[in-house]
Structure formats: C-alpha cells, structure tokens
Design an enzyme around this catalytic site. Structure first.
Site, PDB file in Angstrom:
ATOM      1  CB  CYS A 131      -0.936   0.007   1.210  1.00  0.00           C
ATOM      2  SG  CYS A 131      -2.015   1.466   1.210  1.00  0.00           S
ATOM      3  CB  CYS A 177      -0.455   2.472   4.178  1.00  0.00           C
ATOM      4  SG  CYS A 177      -2.265   2.327   4.194  1.00  0.00           S
TER       5      CYS A 177
END
EC number: 1.11.1.28
Length: 175
Positions: free
Chosen positions: A130, A133
């Site tokens: 991700c 993130c």
C-alpha cells in the site's frame, strides 16, 4: 520452530534469504522492541503459519506482553487499512474525499510507543503493497525522529520475512 529451523528448512537456492535472516536477526539499528515487533508483525502479514509461529516463538518472549499485542494489532489493522487505502489510491476519484468509516482506534492508542507501532505498520504496509500507507507511515516516522536507516531496516525485515514465507510455501517443511 526457531530462526535456525527456518534457515534449515530453506532450500539451497534461498541461501541469500538465510544470510539476510541471520544478519537482520542480529541487527543493532532498531531497539530490541522495534526489532522483535517488526519480525512478528511482518510474519503475520506474510501469512505463513510456520514462519509466524517460529518468529513469535523467537521474539515474543523478548517483548513485554503489551508490545506483543501491539505488533499483532499492527498486522491486524494494516491488513484492513492496506486494502482500503490501496483501493482509494489506485482508483482515485471521489473516494479520497469520503471518510473511511472504518474503526482504527488502535492506531491512536496502541499500548506501546507510537513510533514503534508506526514502524510495525510500515513493515506490514510494505508487505501488503500500500503506497499511500507507506508514504503516511514514513512521514510520521521521520517526523518522530527515525532515520532513513531505521525505516529501511524495518522494510528489509519485512522483505526478507515475506520472501521466506513465499519460499517455504513451496517447500515441504520437516516434521
């Protein structure tokens, strides 16, 4: 199962993983809590029960109970967040403007030093791929004073643990 048993279970073609595991297990860049929590959170994220069992057996006793729970919590919450925020990042559009409406209370109160929890979340986010993130955790870690070397070490652990899990998925483990 221990780190030595993981190394023994790896086939010859994965010699680099054995070497990397050995050097990372003795790393001195991270604190002992950061190191142990990174290994455990990464193992959970890598989804191989034998690796998770071995690394939890190795590092769990070295951690305070609240740190062990926080490492597990980092893997759990990022398992959810990485899917959601990867979707938001990749699809774009109005999704980024909408509230996630997902409970994430553990992030604000992980029961350990916030920096350690963020580092474990970074490792899990790297395994789960991700980008949004990882960018967020990297900013928070840098703002908290961690160096590039600290963050790189956590991601090196995540990369090695993930590769070991993939390799062992294709190998029959000894009894």
């Amino acid at each position: 199962m221990s780190i030595d048993s993981i190394k023994a279970a790896l086939p010859d073609y994965a010699k680099d993983l054995k070497l990397n595991l050995g050097s990372l297990a003795n790393d001195i860049v991270l604190t002992p809590q950061q190191l142990g929590g990174t290994f455990i959170a990464s193992a959970i994220a890598a989804r191989n029960p034998a690796v998770t069992h071995a690394l939890t057996a190795e590092y769990g006793p070295r951690l305070a109970p609240e740190a062990l729970e926080a490492a597990r919590a980092a893997a759990a919450i990022m398992g959810m967040n990485n899917v959601y925020y990867r979707f938001v990042h990749l699809v774009g559009g109005d999704y980024a403007k909408l509230p996630a409406r997902l409970r994430m209370n553990i992030i604000n109160n992980p029961g350990v030093d916030k920096v350690d929890f963020e580092l474990w979340a970074m490792a899990v986010s790297a395994i789960n791929g991700c980008g949004l993130c990882m960018e967020s955790h990297e900013r928070q870690l840098r703002a908290a004073g961690l160096t590039t070397e600290h963050i790189q070490t956590a991601v090196r652990i995540a990369a090695t643990v993930s590769a070991i899990a993939v390799t062992l998925d294709g190998v029959e483990l000894p009894a």
